[in-house]
Design an enzyme around this catalytic site. Structure first.
Site, PDB file in Angstrom:
ATOM      1  CG  ASN A 288      -1.672   1.223   1.470  1.00 35.52           C
ATOM      2  OD1 ASN A 288      -1.777   2.055   0.592  1.00 35.52           O
ATOM      3  ND2 ASN A 288      -2.235   1.363   2.676  1.00 35.52           N
ATOM      4  CD1 TRP A 289       3.542   1.044  -2.814  1.00 36.27           C
ATOM      5  CD2 TRP A 289       3.622   2.233  -4.715  1.00 36.27           C
ATOM      6  NE1 TRP A 289       4.295   0.334  -3.713  1.00 36.27           N
ATOM      7  CE2 TRP A 289       4.361   1.038  -4.899  1.00 36.27           C
ATOM      8  CE3 TRP A 289       3.526   3.126  -5.778  1.00 36.27           C
ATOM      9  CZ2 TRP A 289       5.004   0.725  -6.086  1.00 36.27           C
ATOM     10  CZ3 TRP A 289       4.173   2.810  -6.969  1.00 36.27           C
ATOM     11  CH2 TRP A 289       4.905   1.633  -7.127  1.00 36.27           C
ATOM     12  CE  LYS A 290      -0.019   3.151   4.769  1.00 43.53           C
ATOM     13  NZ  LYS A 290       0.169   3.217   6.201  1.00 43.53           N
TER      14      LYS A 290
ATOM     15  CD  GLU B 245      -2.590   5.429   6.914  1.00 44.65           C
ATOM     16  OE1 GLU B 245      -2.564   5.463   5.672  1.00 44.65           O
ATOM     17  OE2 GLU B 245      -1.682   4.895   7.596  1.00 44.65           O
TER      18      GLU B 245
ATOM     19  CD  GLU C 156      -3.301  -2.673   7.529  1.00 40.75           C
ATOM     20  OE1 GLU C 156      -2.204  -2.897   7.024  1.00 40.75           O
ATOM     21  OE2 GLU C 156      -3.966  -1.660   7.297  1.00 40.75           O
TER      22      GLU C 156
ATOM     23  N   GLY D  78       2.791   2.131  10.809  1.00 40.78           N
ATOM     24  CA  GLY D  78       3.740   3.231  10.611  1.00 40.78           C
ATOM     25  C   GLY D  78       4.457   3.655  11.870  1.00 40.78           C
TER      26      GLY D  78
ATOM     27  CB  SER E  54       5.648  -1.923  11.935  1.00 40.92           C
ATOM     28  OG  SER E  54       5.215  -0.589  12.153  1.00 40.92           O
TER      29      SER E  54
ATOM     30  N   GLY F 126       2.930  -1.119   4.281  1.00 41.66           N
ATOM     31  CA  GLY F 126       2.950   0.308   3.964  1.00 41.66           C
ATOM     32  C   GLY F 126       4.369   0.772   3.684  1.00 41.66           C
ATOM     33  N   GLY F 127       5.009   1.338   4.694  1.00 43.78           N
ATOM     34  CA  GLY F 127       6.338   1.945   4.539  1.00 43.78           C
ATOM     35  C   GLY F 127       7.341   1.064   3.806  1.00 43.78           C
TER      36      GLY F 127
END
Ligand code: PGA
Length: 252
Positions: A9-11, A98, A168, A174, A214, A235-236
């Protein structure tokens, strides 16, 4: 069918040239390596069509990060299921924390978005999970139960069999803080059991439940080795090819 999945998920990250570099890198990686999991990428919606073209013939599937619950019309700023379908997307994330936190999304919205995706023949990746406060007060099982029951409330068992769930915990997203493999397994088993009780064991055994929060190359293998964890929503660590491929290799 229950599958191993690593989804990125590149957000709201990467300019278009940066995104192209990462997509090409992933495409090369996938062509060179055989992987033991499916790979899904959810780039910003502006890049969906390009992603689909670059990932052609790689097996990497493209997902949106969110879609409107409406089919079409005067909804400024939104994108519809038919739009993402028309550029070749396989599905969309739904109710990411988010979206819940900054856009007031609830599980009622999630329910309508899931239904809209399924009606179009696409796959929803439905995200749920508790906040730190809810975990500290021991409410996490109730929270996840209520979220899941509401989000799936109008679905038939056949429809439930087609969704992917991503657990999640909000406190792990994050933050660098990961749920321990045991904490994650415990709640994944709880979710699978919830599905089994409502829709039958066959359905529960068919759906993939991903862990998100994470996940890194260093912890992926141990998390993915848990019996009820079928992969991760990343994510990150999906923004760098070395990290993301290291996580994919958690399935080797
Ligand atoms: P993270 O995000 O891997 O950066 O914690 C996960 C997610 O939000 O899906």
């Amino acid at each position: 069918m229950r599958k191993n999945i690593v989804a990125g998920n590149w957000k709201m990250n990467k300019t278009f040239p940066e995104a192209e570099i990462l997509m090409n890198g992933l495409s090369e990686y996938k062509k060179r390596n055989s992987t033991n999991c499916e790979i899904y990428i959810a780039p910003p919606s502006l890049y969906l069509e390009t992603a689909k073209k670059i990932f052609q013939n790689t097996g990497i599937e493209v997902f949106a990060q969110d879609i409107s619950e409406h089919i079409f019309g005067a909804y400024t700023g939104e994108i519809s299921v038919e739009m993402i379908k028309s550029v070749g997307c396989s599905g969309s994330l739904v109710a990411h924390s988010e979206r819940r936190q900054y856009h007031g999304e609830t599980d009622r919205h999630a329910n309508r978005k899931i239904k809209t995706l399924l009606d179009a023949g696409l796959t929803p990746i439905y995200c749920n999970g508790e906040t730190l406060e809810q975990r500290k007060s021991g409410k996490h099982f109730d929270v996840v139960k209520n979220q899941t029951e509401t989000a799936l409330s109008t679905l038939s068992p056949e429809e439930v069999a087609k969704i992917i769930i991503a657990y999640e915990p909000v406190w792990a997203i994050g933050t660098g803080e990961t749920a321990t493999p045991e904490q994650a397994q415990e709640i994944h088993a709880f979710i699978r059991n919830l599905i089994a009780e409502k829709y039958g064991k066959n359905i529960a055994d068919e759906i993939s439940i991903l862990y998100g929060g994470s996940v890194k190359p260093e912890n992926a293998k141990e998390i993915f080795s848990q019996p009820d964890i079928d992969g991760g929503l990343i994510g990150g660590a999906s923004l760098k090819i070395e990290d993301f491929s290291g996580i994919i290799e958690g399935f080797n």
